[in-house]
Design a protein around this motif. Structure first.
Motif, PDB file in Angstrom:
ATOM      1  N   LEU A   1       0.656  -1.085   0.063  1.00  0.00           N
ATOM      2  CA  LEU A   1      -0.122   0.089   0.124  1.00  0.00           C
ATOM      3  C   LEU A   1       0.720   1.321   0.143  1.00  0.00           C
ATOM      4  O   LEU A   1       0.616   2.173  -0.775  1.00  0.00           O
ATOM      5  N   ALA A   2       1.865   1.125   0.713  1.00  0.00           N
ATOM      6  CA  ALA A   2       2.871   2.278   0.930  1.00  0.00           C
ATOM      7  C   ALA A   2       3.737   2.652  -0.388  1.00  0.00           C
ATOM      8  O   ALA A   2       3.758   3.725  -0.684  1.00  0.00           O
ATOM      9  N   PHE A   3       4.322   1.500  -0.747  1.00  0.00           N
ATOM     10  CA  PHE A   3       5.117   1.623  -2.017  1.00  0.00           C
ATOM     11  C   PHE A   3       4.585   1.345  -3.349  1.00  0.00           C
ATOM     12  O   PHE A   3       4.935   2.119  -4.394  1.00  0.00           O
TER      13      PHE A   3
ATOM     14  N   SER B   1      -0.173   7.169   7.101  1.00  0.00           N
ATOM     15  CA  SER B   1      -1.213   7.468   7.682  1.00  0.00           C
ATOM     16  C   SER B   1      -2.370   6.872   7.094  1.00  0.00           C
ATOM     17  O   SER B   1      -3.318   6.410   7.561  1.00  0.00           O
ATOM     18  N   GLU B   2      -2.336   6.876   5.837  1.00  0.00           N
ATOM     19  CA  GLU B   2      -3.257   6.475   4.845  1.00  0.00           C
ATOM     20  C   GLU B   2      -3.219   4.942   4.900  1.00  0.00           C
ATOM     21  O   GLU B   2      -4.521   4.357   4.966  1.00  0.00           O
ATOM     22  N   VAL B   3      -2.232   4.322   5.007  1.00  0.00           N
ATOM     23  CA  VAL B   3      -1.910   2.816   5.166  1.00  0.00           C
ATOM     24  C   VAL B   3      -2.739   2.464   6.561  1.00  0.00           C
ATOM     25  O   VAL B   3      -3.455   1.617   6.556  1.00  0.00           O
ATOM     26  N   ALA B   4      -2.370   3.487   7.526  1.00  0.00           N
ATOM     27  CA  ALA B   4      -2.784   3.068   8.862  1.00  0.00           C
ATOM     28  C   ALA B   4      -4.390   2.975   8.750  1.00  0.00           C
ATOM     29  O   ALA B   4      -4.878   2.022   9.461  1.00  0.00           O
TER      30      ALA B   4
ATOM     31  N   LEU C   1      -5.384   0.139  11.669  1.00  0.00           N
ATOM     32  CA  LEU C   1      -4.350   0.239  12.433  1.00  0.00           C
ATOM     33  C   LEU C   1      -3.695   1.336  13.012  1.00  0.00           C
ATOM     34  O   LEU C   1      -3.750   2.396  12.417  1.00  0.00           O
ATOM     35  N   PRO C   2      -3.117   1.398  14.234  1.00  0.00           N
ATOM     36  CA  PRO C   2      -2.231   2.481  14.851  1.00  0.00           C
ATOM     37  C   PRO C   2      -1.168   2.719  13.801  1.00  0.00           C
ATOM     38  O   PRO C   2      -0.688   1.996  13.224  1.00  0.00           O
ATOM     39  N   ILE C   3      -0.930   4.172  13.631  1.00  0.00           N
ATOM     40  CA  ILE C   3       0.249   4.392  12.641  1.00  0.00           C
ATOM     41  C   ILE C   3       1.493   3.882  13.008  1.00  0.00           C
ATOM     42  O   ILE C   3       2.434   3.686  12.427  1.00  0.00           O
ATOM     43  N   GLY C   4       1.935   3.835  14.439  1.00  0.00           N
ATOM     44  CA  GLY C   4       2.945   3.480  14.888  1.00  0.00           C
ATOM     45  C   GLY C   4       3.181   1.907  14.607  1.00  0.00           C
ATOM     46  O   GLY C   4       4.272   1.541  14.288  1.00  0.00           O
TER      47      GLY C   4
END
Length: 194
Positions: free
Chosen positions: A151-153, A160-163, A168-171
């Motif tokens: 999703l990120a790459f 934050s969009e992936v989270a 899920l939490p961003i951490g």
């Protein structure tokens, strides 16, 4: 503005028009995206007639649900790919009830298919040696880490969009991506050494 940003903006514009039942916008969207989405479906299903059926069902779904598309949750192509992916998985499960999705055979070629500017689905599906190595290493990651990284790459979502997409939490997402990158680096380095 990059080409990808421009393309996403155009897709978003068409989806907004389709939400108002604009047939010309739907035709333009279909013309611009069908080869990539067909290549994606074909890569999952490995049978042209099944991929064509899934593509048709997916565009009906896109037409019927364009008003529900939320740009804050996903890029237009990501949203459409998700529809095709769900339809293809449903098709696989109708054929084989024991099929496992997102298992060891995860293939980065699916995501490469969406990024390529090549005109034919067959060309989209050809993987270079480096892409095969990356695909092999990605398949060794935990499903959750692999999904966050994809999703990120490959869908160009922020952490934050992936989270938000994965609820899920961003951490947690940042940790998964960092660990996944570390494991990928080790795997690729060990392949180069051998």
């Amino acid at each position: 503005m990059t080409q990808a940003t421009s393309d996403a903006s155009q897709l978003h514009h068409w989806l907004a028009a389709i939400a108002k039942q604009d047939g010309r916008a739907f035709q333009a969207l279909y013309d611009a995206t069908s080869a990539k989405l067909f290549g994606f479906a074909l890569r999952i299903l490995n049978k042209r007639e099944l991929a064509e059926e899934v593509l048709q069902e997916s565009y009906v779904n896109i037409w019927n649900n364009a008003a529900n598309y939320q740009s804050s949750l996903a890029a237009p192509m990501t949203w459409m790919v998700t529809i095709v992916r769900h339809r293809a998985i449903d098709q696989l499960r109708r054929i084989d009830h024991d099929v496992e999705i997102d298992g060891e055979d995860f293939d980065m070629g699916l995501l490469h298919t969406l990024e390529s500017k090549e005109p034919t689905p067959t060309r989209h599906l050809e993987l270079s040696q480096d892409a095969r190595a990356l695909s092999s290493c990605m398949s060794r990651l935990e499903n959750t880490h692999r999904q966050a990284m994809a999703l990120a790459f490959f869908h160009d979502l922020s952490h934050s969009e992936v989270a938000q997409q994965l609820s899920l939490p961003i951490g947690t997402v940042k940790t998964w991506i960092r660990r996944g990158l570390g494991k990928l680096r080790l795997c690729l380095n060990s392949r180069e050494a051998s």
